[in-house]
Design a protein around this motif. Structure first.
Motif, PDB file in Angstrom:
ATOM      1  N   ILE A 127      27.884  32.867 -44.898  1.00 37.97           N
ATOM      2  CA  ILE A 127      27.713  34.312 -44.253  1.00 37.97           C
ATOM      3  C   ILE A 127      29.541  35.300 -44.688  1.00 37.97           C
ATOM      4  O   ILE A 127      30.213  35.946 -44.052  1.00 37.97           O
ATOM      5  CB  ILE A 127      27.719  34.375 -42.796  1.00 37.97           C
ATOM      6  N   PRO A 128      28.833  36.650 -45.718  1.00 41.96           N
ATOM      7  CA  PRO A 128      29.506  38.073 -45.674  1.00 41.96           C
ATOM      8  C   PRO A 128      29.665  38.814 -44.603  1.00 41.96           C
ATOM      9  O   PRO A 128      29.152  38.842 -43.288  1.00 41.96           O
ATOM     10  CB  PRO A 128      29.611  38.642 -46.838  1.00 41.96           C
ATOM     11  N   ASP A 129      31.101  38.970 -44.468  1.00 41.22           N
ATOM     12  CA  ASP A 129      31.036  40.361 -43.237  1.00 41.22           C
ATOM     13  C   ASP A 129      30.384  41.422 -43.935  1.00 41.22           C
ATOM     14  O   ASP A 129      31.238  42.406 -45.004  1.00 41.22           O
ATOM     15  CB  ASP A 129      32.600  40.227 -42.868  1.00 41.22           C
ATOM     16  N   PRO A 130      29.459  42.389 -43.397  1.00 37.59           N
ATOM     17  CA  PRO A 130      28.942  43.084 -43.726  1.00 37.59           C
ATOM     18  C   PRO A 130      29.784  44.116 -43.353  1.00 37.59           C
ATOM     19  O   PRO A 130      29.798  45.480 -44.638  1.00 37.59           O
ATOM     20  CB  PRO A 130      27.569  43.485 -42.860  1.00 37.59           C
ATOM     21  N   ASN A 131      30.944  44.551 -42.731  1.00 40.24           N
ATOM     22  CA  ASN A 131      32.070  45.744 -42.514  1.00 40.24           C
ATOM     23  C   ASN A 131      33.154  45.567 -43.703  1.00 40.24           C
ATOM     24  O   ASN A 131      33.915  46.313 -43.378  1.00 40.24           O
ATOM     25  CB  ASN A 131      32.414  45.287 -41.554  1.00 40.24           C
ATOM     26  N   ARG A 132      33.150  44.632 -44.500  1.00 38.43           N
ATOM     27  CA  ARG A 132      34.350  44.243 -45.048  1.00 38.43           C
ATOM     28  C   ARG A 132      33.770  44.526 -46.734  1.00 38.43           C
ATOM     29  O   ARG A 132      32.946  43.254 -47.367  1.00 38.43           O
ATOM     30  CB  ARG A 132      35.486  42.717 -44.977  1.00 38.43           C
TER      31      ARG A 132
END
Length: 135
Positions: A127-132
């Motif tokens: 899961i990629p951090d959408p804020n990073r």
């Protein structure tokens, strides 16, 4: 298949429970990922509980869930002892209103897959951090 880009380091054993301990899994995830953005942690909880619930509904013990992270990505792995029973997104043997969990996981931007051995399989999601933003 190449080795995973993230090696999980934290593990929660699921075998001591007759029903999936989803509330305990969510609490454990919040503790392990306490320093991350709460919305990202909530996304990780959703993915992890979906994979854990699938392992309980469709496979047999031993079962475990693991977490790892690196560079703005969290990897969730769930093991079970049914290597020949592979997940099929959008389809379920439990009824027409089931089987959408992996579709949902993919729609969240997560990569997912299955690694198999002779006696078990590992369903994983990254899961990629959408804020990073990655370079």
């Amino acid at each position: 298949m190449p080795p995973p880009s993230i090696r999980p380091q934290d593990e929660f054993r699921l075998d001591d429970h007759e029903v999936p301990p989803l509330a305990q899994v969510r609490t454990w995830i919040r503790e392990v990922l306490a320093d991350l953005d709460p919305d990202f942690v909530a996304d990780t909880e959703l993915v992890a509980t979906e994979l854990a619930a699938n392992a309980f509904e469709h496979a047999k013990a031993p079962r475990a869930i693991r977490l790892g992270r690196r560079d703005g990505v969290v990897r969730v792995e769930v093991d079970d002892a049914a290597p020949d029973l592979l997940p099929r997104p959008g389809r379920s043997t439990l009824g027409q209103f089931r089987g959408r969990g992996l579709v949902l996981i993919g729609s969240m931007g997560a990569d997912w897959g299955v690694d198999r051995s002779d006696d078990r399989k590992t369903v994983w999601a990254e899961i990629p951090d959408p804020n990073r933003r990655t370079p």
